[in-house]
Design a protein around this motif. Sequence first.
Motif, short mmCIF file in Angstrom:
data_model
loop_
_atom_site.label_atom_id
_atom_site.label_comp_id
_atom_site.label_asym_id
_atom_site.label_seq_id
_atom_site.Cartn_x
_atom_site.Cartn_y
_atom_site.Cartn_z
N ALA A 1 0.84 -1.20 0.00
CA ALA A 1 0.00 0.00 0.00
C ALA A 1 0.88 1.25 0.00
CB ALA A 1 -0.91 -0.01 1.23
N THR A 2 2.04 1.17 0.60
CA THR A 2 2.94 2.34 0.67
C THR A 2 3.24 2.84 -0.74
OG1 THR A 2 3.96 1.28 2.58
CG2 THR A 2 5.13 3.16 1.64
N PHE B 1 0.39 8.57 9.59
CA PHE B 1 1.34 7.52 9.17
C PHE B 1 2.53 8.19 8.48
CE2 PHE B 1 2.60 3.95 6.29
CZ PHE B 1 3.03 3.10 7.29
N ASN C 1 -4.12 4.09 12.14
CA ASN C 1 -2.87 3.78 12.82
C ASN C 1 -2.27 5.12 13.24
OD1 ASN C 1 -0.31 3.04 13.58
ND2 ASN C 1 0.35 2.36 11.56
N ASP D 1 -6.42 5.66 2.99
CA ASP D 1 -5.58 4.53 3.38
C ASP D 1 -6.45 3.58 4.22
OD1 ASP D 1 -3.84 2.82 4.70
OD2 ASP D 1 -2.31 4.36 5.05
N TYR E 1 -6.30 -1.38 7.08
CA TYR E 1 -6.84 -2.19 8.18
C TYR E 1 -8.35 -2.40 8.02
CZ TYR E 1 -2.29 -1.15 10.13
OH TYR E 1 -0.93 -1.05 10.31
N SER F 1 -4.02 -3.27 1.64
CA SER F 1 -2.80 -4.08 1.79
C SER F 1 -3.11 -5.54 2.05
CB SER F 1 -1.97 -3.53 2.96
OG SER F 1 -0.88 -4.37 3.22
N LYS G 1 -1.73 -6.88 5.65
CA LYS G 1 -2.51 -6.83 6.89
C LYS G 1 -3.60 -7.89 6.88
CE LYS G 1 -0.23 -3.01 7.31
NZ LYS G 1 0.92 -2.90 8.18
N LYS H 1 4.76 -7.60 1.05
CA LYS H 1 4.64 -6.23 0.53
C LYS H 1 3.82 -6.15 -0.76
CE LYS H 1 6.11 -2.68 1.65
NZ LYS H 1 5.51 -1.66 2.56
C1 PLP Z 1 -1.66 3.17 8.01
C2 PLP Z 1 -0.76 2.33 7.18
N1 PLP Z 1 -0.71 2.54 5.85
C3 PLP Z 1 0.09 1.80 5.05
C4 PLP Z 1 0.89 0.81 5.57
C5 PLP Z 1 1.79 0.05 4.65
O1 PLP Z 1 1.21 -1.06 4.06
P1 PLP Z 1 2.12 -1.99 3.12
O2 PLP Z 1 3.00 -2.81 4.00
O3 PLP Z 1 1.14 -2.80 2.33
O4 PLP Z 1 2.92 -1.07 2.25
C6 PLP Z 1 0.88 0.55 6.94
C7 PLP Z 1 1.77 -0.47 7.50
O5 PLP Z 1 2.14 -0.45 8.64
C8 PLP Z 1 0.02 1.32 7.76
O6 PLP Z 1 -0.02 1.12 9.09
#
Ligand code: PLP
Length: 389
Positions: free
Chosen positions: A102-103, A127, A176, A205, A208, A236, A239, A247
Amino acid sequence: MTAPAASNNLHSKLPDVGTTIFTVMSALANECGALNMSQGFPDYDGPEALREALGRHAMAGDNQYAPMAGVLALREQIAAKLLRYYGIEANPDTEITVAPGATEAIYCAITACIQPGDEAIVFDPCFDSYEPAITLSGGIARHIAMSEVDFSIDWDVVESTINERTRLIIINSPHNPSGAILNDVDLRRLESLVTQQHNLYVVSDEVYEHLVFDGERHCSILQYPGLRERSFAAFSFGKTFHITGWKTGYCVAPPALTAELRKVHQFVTFVAVTPVQLALADFMAAEPDFPASLAEFYQAKRDLFCDSLKSSRFGVRPSAGTYFQLLDYSPISDELDTELAVRYTREQGIASIPISVFCEAPPAGGYLRFCFAKREEMLLKGAEILCKI
Ligand SMILES: Cc1ncc(COP(=O)(O)O)c(C=O)c1O
Protein backbone atom coordinates in the motif's frame (compact mmCIF):
# COMPACT_ATOMS: atom_id res chain seq x y z
CA MET A 1 43.85 16.14 -2.38
CA THR A 2 41.01 13.69 -2.18
CA ALA A 3 37.63 14.72 -3.50
CA PRO A 4 34.93 15.10 -0.84
CA ALA A 5 32.52 12.21 -0.60
CA ALA A 6 29.69 12.72 -3.08
CA SER A 7 27.13 12.62 -0.30
CA ASN A 8 28.71 15.77 1.24
CA ASN A 9 27.53 17.79 -1.75
CA LEU A 10 24.08 16.33 -1.94
CA HIS A 11 21.39 18.78 -0.99
CA SER A 12 18.88 16.62 0.86
CA LYS A 13 15.33 16.64 -0.45
CA LEU A 14 14.16 15.27 2.90
CA PRO A 15 16.45 17.02 5.39
CA ASP A 16 14.21 16.34 8.39
CA VAL A 17 13.73 12.64 7.72
CA GLY A 18 15.79 10.09 9.60
CA THR A 19 15.39 6.35 10.05
CA THR A 20 11.75 5.48 10.72
CA ILE A 21 10.71 4.98 14.32
CA PHE A 22 9.66 1.41 13.47
CA THR A 23 13.20 0.48 12.49
CA VAL A 24 14.67 2.34 15.47
CA MET A 25 12.42 0.70 18.08
CA SER A 26 12.67 -2.79 16.58
CA ALA A 27 16.48 -2.50 16.53
CA LEU A 28 16.50 -1.32 20.15
CA ALA A 29 14.15 -4.15 21.14
CA ASN A 30 16.55 -6.65 19.54
CA GLU A 31 19.59 -5.06 21.17
CA CYS A 32 17.95 -5.16 24.62
CA GLY A 33 16.26 -8.52 24.17
CA ALA A 34 12.96 -6.73 24.90
CA LEU A 35 9.47 -7.94 24.03
CA ASN A 36 8.81 -6.23 20.72
CA MET A 37 5.29 -4.84 20.63
CA SER A 38 6.43 -1.82 18.62
CA GLN A 39 6.42 -2.52 14.89
CA GLY A 40 3.13 -3.57 13.29
CA PHE A 41 3.59 -7.14 12.17
CA PRO A 42 2.14 -10.47 13.37
CA ASP A 43 4.33 -13.03 15.11
CA TYR A 44 2.40 -15.79 13.30
CA ASP A 45 2.26 -16.86 9.68
CA GLY A 46 -0.26 -16.37 6.92
CA PRO A 47 -2.48 -19.32 5.85
CA GLU A 48 -0.60 -22.45 4.84
CA ALA A 49 -2.53 -22.80 1.56
CA LEU A 50 -1.40 -19.30 0.58
CA ARG A 51 2.24 -20.00 1.35
CA GLU A 52 2.04 -23.33 -0.48
CA ALA A 53 0.58 -21.57 -3.52
CA LEU A 54 3.53 -19.18 -3.54
CA GLY A 55 5.99 -22.08 -3.57
CA ARG A 56 3.98 -23.86 -6.26
CA HIS A 57 3.96 -20.84 -8.56
CA ALA A 58 7.66 -20.16 -8.01
CA MET A 59 8.47 -23.80 -8.82
CA ALA A 60 6.14 -23.81 -11.85
CA GLY A 61 8.19 -21.06 -13.46
CA ASP A 62 5.90 -18.07 -12.85
CA ASN A 63 8.90 -15.91 -12.15
CA GLN A 64 8.99 -13.21 -14.83
CA TYR A 65 7.45 -9.72 -14.95
CA ALA A 66 3.69 -9.52 -14.43
CA PRO A 67 1.60 -7.02 -16.41
CA MET A 68 2.19 -3.47 -15.14
CA ALA A 69 -1.30 -3.15 -13.62
CA GLY A 70 -1.02 -6.54 -11.94
CA VAL A 71 -1.86 -10.16 -12.75
CA LEU A 72 -5.38 -10.14 -14.24
CA ALA A 73 -6.56 -13.10 -12.13
CA LEU A 74 -5.68 -11.13 -8.99
CA ARG A 75 -7.34 -7.93 -10.20
CA GLU A 76 -10.47 -10.02 -10.87
CA GLN A 77 -10.36 -11.43 -7.35
CA ILE A 78 -9.97 -7.90 -5.95
CA ALA A 79 -13.03 -6.81 -7.95
CA ALA A 80 -14.97 -9.80 -6.56
CA LYS A 81 -13.87 -8.90 -3.01
CA LEU A 82 -14.95 -5.26 -3.41
CA LEU A 83 -18.37 -6.46 -4.57
CA ARG A 84 -18.69 -9.05 -1.83
CA TYR A 85 -17.66 -6.83 1.08
CA TYR A 86 -18.80 -3.37 0.00
CA GLY A 87 -21.22 -3.82 -2.91
CA ILE A 88 -18.82 -1.80 -5.08
CA GLU A 89 -18.28 -2.43 -8.80
CA ALA A 90 -14.72 -1.77 -9.96
CA ASN A 91 -13.32 -2.56 -13.39
CA PRO A 92 -10.17 -4.73 -13.11
CA ASP A 93 -8.76 -3.27 -16.34
CA THR A 94 -9.22 0.41 -15.68
CA GLU A 95 -9.72 0.90 -11.94
CA ILE A 96 -7.60 -1.63 -10.04
CA THR A 97 -3.81 -1.57 -9.84
CA VAL A 98 -1.74 -4.07 -7.88
CA ALA A 99 1.19 -2.45 -6.09
CA PRO A 100 4.20 -3.67 -4.15
CA GLY A 101 2.58 -2.63 -0.86
CA ALA A 102 0.00 0.00 0.00
CA THR A 103 2.94 2.34 0.67
CA GLU A 104 3.84 2.34 -3.02
CA ALA A 105 0.22 2.81 -4.06
CA ILE A 106 -0.08 5.79 -1.71
CA TYR A 107 3.22 7.25 -2.91
CA CYS A 108 2.10 6.98 -6.55
CA ALA A 109 -1.33 8.51 -5.79
CA ILE A 110 0.22 11.46 -3.96
CA THR A 111 2.80 11.96 -6.71
CA ALA A 112 0.06 11.86 -9.36
CA CYS A 113 -1.91 14.61 -7.58
CA ILE A 114 0.55 17.04 -6.09
CA GLN A 115 2.20 19.83 -8.11
CA PRO A 116 4.77 22.21 -6.58
CA GLY A 117 3.03 24.58 -4.16
CA ASP A 118 -0.07 22.41 -3.73
CA GLU A 119 -1.27 21.66 -0.23
CA ALA A 120 -2.31 18.28 1.16
CA ILE A 121 -4.26 17.96 4.40
CA VAL A 122 -3.11 15.20 6.75
CA PHE A 123 -4.42 14.28 10.19
CA ASP A 124 -2.07 13.94 13.15
CA PRO A 125 -0.98 11.48 14.34
CA CYS A 126 -0.34 10.58 10.72
CA PHE A 127 1.34 7.52 9.17
CA ASP A 128 4.92 8.45 8.42
CA SER A 129 5.02 7.79 4.66
CA TYR A 130 2.54 10.50 3.62
CA GLU A 131 4.46 13.70 4.23
CA PRO A 132 7.75 12.70 2.53
CA ALA A 133 5.76 11.84 -0.62
CA ILE A 134 4.05 15.25 -0.52
CA THR A 135 7.39 17.01 0.05
CA LEU A 136 9.16 15.17 -2.77
CA SER A 137 6.49 16.46 -5.17
CA GLY A 138 7.06 20.02 -3.97
CA GLY A 139 3.83 20.10 -1.99
CA ILE A 140 3.12 21.29 1.52
CA ALA A 141 1.52 19.11 4.21
CA ARG A 142 -1.10 20.93 6.29
CA HIS A 143 -1.42 19.07 9.57
CA ILE A 144 -4.72 18.99 11.44
CA ALA A 145 -4.62 17.42 14.91
CA MET A 146 -7.20 14.74 15.69
CA SER A 147 -8.97 14.94 19.05
CA GLU A 148 -6.60 13.80 21.79
CA VAL A 149 -9.46 12.06 23.57
CA ASP A 150 -11.11 9.92 20.91
CA PHE A 151 -9.02 10.74 17.80
CA SER A 152 -12.01 12.03 15.88
CA ILE A 153 -11.68 14.63 13.13
CA ASP A 154 -13.15 18.14 13.48
CA TRP A 155 -14.56 18.66 9.98
CA ASP A 156 -15.20 22.37 10.67
CA VAL A 157 -11.44 22.78 11.03
CA VAL A 158 -10.96 20.87 7.78
CA GLU A 159 -13.44 23.15 6.03
CA SER A 160 -11.66 26.28 7.24
CA THR A 161 -8.26 24.86 6.21
CA ILE A 162 -9.30 24.14 2.61
CA ASN A 163 -8.19 26.92 0.26
CA GLU A 164 -7.49 27.32 -3.46
CA ARG A 165 -4.13 25.53 -3.11
CA THR A 166 -5.59 22.46 -1.36
CA ARG A 167 -5.29 19.55 -3.78
CA LEU A 168 -5.50 16.50 -1.56
CA ILE A 169 -6.95 15.21 1.71
CA ILE A 170 -5.37 12.02 3.07
CA ILE A 171 -7.47 9.94 5.44
CA ASN A 172 -6.70 6.69 7.20
CA SER A 173 -9.44 4.52 8.65
CA PRO A 174 -9.12 2.32 10.69
CA HIS A 175 -6.44 4.65 11.96
CA ASN A 176 -2.87 3.78 12.82
CA PRO A 177 -1.87 4.47 15.63
CA SER A 178 -5.11 5.28 17.48
CA GLY A 179 -7.40 2.52 16.15
CA ALA A 180 -10.15 5.14 15.62
CA ILE A 181 -12.55 4.61 12.72
CA LEU A 182 -14.32 7.09 10.47
CA ASN A 183 -18.06 6.45 10.40
CA ASP A 184 -20.81 7.21 7.91
CA VAL A 185 -21.32 10.74 9.30
CA ASP A 186 -17.60 11.51 8.83
CA LEU A 187 -17.54 10.27 5.26
CA ARG A 188 -20.72 12.12 4.31
CA ARG A 189 -19.26 15.34 5.67
CA LEU A 190 -16.03 14.71 3.74
CA GLU A 191 -18.05 13.97 0.61
CA SER A 192 -19.91 17.26 0.91
CA LEU A 193 -16.64 19.19 1.45
CA VAL A 194 -14.85 17.55 -1.46
CA THR A 195 -17.67 17.82 -3.96
CA GLN A 196 -17.94 21.58 -3.34
CA GLN A 197 -14.42 21.98 -4.78
CA HIS A 198 -13.30 21.62 -8.40
CA ASN A 199 -9.89 20.19 -8.02
CA LEU A 200 -9.71 18.37 -4.71
CA TYR A 201 -8.86 14.67 -4.39
CA VAL A 202 -8.72 12.12 -1.59
CA VAL A 203 -6.25 9.39 -0.78
CA SER A 204 -7.90 6.90 1.56
CA ASP A 205 -5.58 4.53 3.38
CA GLU A 206 -7.76 1.53 4.25
CA VAL A 207 -5.11 -1.09 4.94
CA TYR A 208 -6.84 -2.19 8.18
CA GLU A 209 -10.28 -2.46 6.48
CA HIS A 210 -11.13 -5.85 8.00
CA LEU A 211 -9.87 -5.09 11.51
CA VAL A 212 -12.95 -3.34 12.90
CA PHE A 213 -14.38 -4.44 16.24
CA ASP A 214 -17.47 -4.49 18.47
CA GLY A 215 -19.88 -5.22 15.63
CA GLU A 216 -18.99 -2.05 13.68
CA ARG A 217 -18.36 -2.23 9.93
CA HIS A 218 -15.67 -0.51 7.92
CA CYS A 219 -16.99 2.35 5.78
CA SER A 220 -14.95 2.45 2.58
CA ILE A 221 -14.57 5.72 0.77
CA LEU A 222 -15.52 3.80 -2.38
CA GLN A 223 -19.11 3.46 -1.10
CA TYR A 224 -19.74 7.22 -1.39
CA PRO A 225 -20.38 8.22 -5.01
CA GLY A 226 -19.12 11.80 -4.60
CA LEU A 227 -15.89 10.48 -3.07
CA ARG A 228 -15.56 7.45 -5.33
CA GLU A 229 -15.05 9.67 -8.37
CA ARG A 230 -12.22 11.66 -6.76
CA SER A 231 -10.45 9.13 -4.59
CA PHE A 232 -7.57 6.73 -4.57
CA ALA A 233 -8.26 3.95 -2.05
CA ALA A 234 -5.23 1.93 -0.92
CA PHE A 235 -5.38 -1.57 0.56
CA SER A 236 -2.80 -4.08 1.79
CA PHE A 237 -2.72 -7.86 1.51
CA GLY A 238 -0.02 -7.77 4.18
CA LYS A 239 -2.51 -6.83 6.89
CA THR A 240 -5.36 -9.02 5.64
CA PHE A 241 -3.43 -12.26 5.18
CA HIS A 242 -0.73 -11.88 7.91
CA ILE A 243 2.00 -11.51 5.26
CA THR A 244 3.43 -8.01 5.77
CA GLY A 245 6.77 -9.22 4.36
CA TRP A 246 5.20 -9.97 0.98
CA LYS A 247 4.64 -6.23 0.53
CA THR A 248 1.70 -6.45 -1.82
CA GLY A 249 -1.35 -4.20 -1.95
CA TYR A 250 -3.56 -2.41 -4.44
CA CYS A 251 -5.16 0.86 -5.36
CA VAL A 252 -8.74 1.39 -6.53
CA ALA A 253 -9.52 4.64 -8.35
CA PRO A 254 -11.69 5.76 -11.27
CA PRO A 255 -10.19 5.30 -14.76
CA ALA A 256 -8.80 8.83 -15.22
CA LEU A 257 -7.11 8.77 -11.81
CA THR A 258 -5.89 5.20 -12.30
CA ALA A 259 -4.30 6.23 -15.60
CA GLU A 260 -2.30 8.95 -13.83
CA LEU A 261 -1.39 6.66 -10.93
CA ARG A 262 -0.09 4.02 -13.35
CA LYS A 263 2.11 6.58 -15.11
CA VAL A 264 3.95 6.99 -11.82
CA HIS A 265 3.77 3.34 -10.75
CA GLN A 266 5.38 2.10 -13.96
CA PHE A 267 8.51 4.12 -13.23
CA VAL A 268 8.67 3.65 -9.48
CA THR A 269 8.53 -0.16 -9.43
CA PHE A 270 6.70 -1.10 -12.66
CA VAL A 271 5.18 -4.25 -11.14
CA ALA A 272 4.55 -6.24 -8.00
CA VAL A 273 6.05 -9.74 -7.55
CA THR A 274 4.50 -12.27 -9.95
CA PRO A 275 4.29 -15.53 -7.94
CA VAL A 276 2.98 -13.58 -4.93
CA GLN A 277 0.17 -12.17 -7.06
CA LEU A 278 -0.72 -15.58 -8.47
CA ALA A 279 -0.72 -17.17 -5.02
CA LEU A 280 -3.02 -14.43 -3.70
CA ALA A 281 -5.38 -14.89 -6.65
CA ASP A 282 -5.60 -18.65 -5.96
CA PHE A 283 -6.15 -18.19 -2.24
CA MET A 284 -8.77 -15.47 -2.61
CA ALA A 285 -10.71 -17.60 -5.09
CA ALA A 286 -10.62 -20.60 -2.73
CA GLU A 287 -11.20 -18.73 0.56
CA PRO A 288 -13.29 -15.61 -0.12
CA ASP A 289 -14.54 -15.57 3.49
CA PHE A 290 -11.08 -15.40 5.06
CA PRO A 291 -11.12 -11.58 5.53
CA ALA A 292 -14.48 -11.82 7.33
CA SER A 293 -12.83 -13.91 10.07
CA LEU A 294 -10.31 -11.22 11.00
CA ALA A 295 -12.53 -9.00 13.14
CA GLU A 296 -13.23 -11.80 15.62
CA PHE A 297 -9.66 -13.05 15.51
CA TYR A 298 -8.18 -9.64 16.34
CA GLN A 299 -10.91 -8.58 18.74
CA ALA A 300 -10.05 -11.61 20.89
CA LYS A 301 -6.42 -10.44 20.95
CA ARG A 302 -7.40 -6.88 21.78
CA ASP A 303 -9.69 -8.06 24.58
CA LEU A 304 -7.06 -10.37 26.03
CA PHE A 305 -4.48 -7.56 26.08
CA CYS A 306 -6.87 -4.91 27.46
CA ASP A 307 -8.43 -7.22 30.06
CA SER A 308 -4.99 -8.25 31.25
CA LEU A 309 -4.16 -4.57 31.80
CA LYS A 310 -7.10 -3.98 34.16
CA SER A 311 -4.85 -3.73 37.22
CA SER A 312 -2.30 -1.49 35.51
CA ARG A 313 -2.01 2.27 36.01
CA PHE A 314 -2.23 2.98 32.26
CA GLY A 315 -5.36 4.52 30.77
CA VAL A 316 -6.90 1.99 28.35
CA ARG A 317 -9.64 2.84 25.84
CA PRO A 318 -10.05 -0.34 23.77
CA SER A 319 -9.08 0.17 20.16
CA ALA A 320 -12.03 0.33 17.69
CA GLY A 321 -9.96 -1.07 14.82
CA THR A 322 -6.44 -2.00 13.53
CA TYR A 323 -4.10 -4.19 15.56
CA PHE A 324 -2.81 -1.37 17.70
CA GLN A 325 -3.70 -0.38 21.22
CA LEU A 326 -2.79 3.02 22.64
CA LEU A 327 -1.99 3.22 26.33
CA ASP A 328 -2.30 6.58 28.08
CA TYR A 329 0.65 6.88 30.45
CA SER A 330 -0.25 10.33 31.81
CA PRO A 331 -1.32 8.84 35.21
CA ILE A 332 2.22 7.43 35.54
CA SER A 333 4.71 9.84 34.02
CA ASP A 334 5.08 13.24 32.41
CA GLU A 335 8.15 12.23 30.39
CA LEU A 336 8.22 12.71 26.63
CA ASP A 337 6.83 9.62 24.91
CA THR A 338 10.00 9.27 22.83
CA GLU A 339 12.10 9.08 26.01
CA LEU A 340 9.67 6.81 27.81
CA ALA A 341 9.47 4.34 24.91
CA VAL A 342 13.27 4.01 24.96
CA ARG A 343 13.41 3.78 28.75
CA TYR A 344 10.72 1.08 28.91
CA THR A 345 12.57 -0.90 26.24
CA ARG A 346 15.87 -0.72 28.12
CA GLU A 347 14.64 -0.95 31.71
CA GLN A 348 11.36 -2.85 31.58
CA GLY A 349 12.08 -5.01 28.53
CA ILE A 350 9.07 -3.95 26.46
CA ALA A 351 9.18 -1.97 23.22
CA SER A 352 6.39 0.29 21.95
CA ILE A 353 6.02 3.22 19.57
CA PRO A 354 5.80 6.83 20.80
CA ILE A 355 3.05 8.57 18.86
CA SER A 356 4.42 12.13 18.97
CA VAL A 357 6.73 11.21 16.08
CA PHE A 358 3.61 11.12 13.89
CA CYS A 359 2.60 14.66 14.85
CA GLU A 360 3.75 18.09 13.76
CA ALA A 361 2.95 19.49 17.22
CA PRO A 362 3.45 16.95 20.00
CA PRO A 363 0.10 16.01 21.58
CA ALA A 364 -0.55 17.25 25.13
CA GLY A 365 -1.38 13.79 26.46
CA GLY A 366 1.08 10.92 26.60
CA TYR A 367 0.42 7.78 24.59
CA LEU A 368 2.46 4.75 23.61
CA ARG A 369 1.32 2.39 20.86
CA PHE A 370 1.42 -1.38 21.35
CA CYS A 371 0.85 -3.89 18.53
CA PHE A 372 -1.43 -6.76 19.57
CA ALA A 373 -0.96 -8.85 16.41
CA LYS A 374 0.91 -11.27 18.67
CA ARG A 375 0.43 -14.73 20.09
CA GLU A 376 -1.35 -15.10 23.43
CA GLU A 377 1.90 -15.71 25.36
CA MET A 378 3.37 -12.41 24.21
CA LEU A 379 0.18 -10.47 24.95
CA LEU A 380 0.05 -11.91 28.48
CA LYS A 381 3.76 -11.35 29.06
CA GLY A 382 3.48 -7.76 27.77
CA ALA A 383 0.51 -7.05 30.04
CA GLU A 384 2.33 -8.59 33.01
CA ILE A 385 5.29 -6.22 32.50
CA LEU A 386 3.02 -3.22 32.05
CA CYS A 387 0.98 -4.03 35.17
CA LYS A 388 4.16 -3.79 37.26
CA ILE A 389 4.98 -0.26 36.05
C1 PLP B 1 -1.66 3.17 8.01
C2 PLP B 1 -0.76 2.33 7.18
N1 PLP B 1 -0.71 2.54 5.85
C3 PLP B 1 0.09 1.80 5.05
C4 PLP B 1 0.89 0.81 5.57
C5 PLP B 1 1.79 0.05 4.65
O1 PLP B 1 1.21 -1.06 4.06
P1 PLP B 1 2.12 -1.99 3.12
O2 PLP B 1 3.00 -2.81 4.00
O3 PLP B 1 1.14 -2.80 2.33
O4 PLP B 1 2.92 -1.07 2.25
C6 PLP B 1 0.88 0.55 6.94
C7 PLP B 1 1.77 -0.47 7.50
O5 PLP B 1 2.14 -0.45 8.64
C8 PLP B 1 0.02 1.32 7.76
O6 PLP B 1 -0.02 1.12 9.09
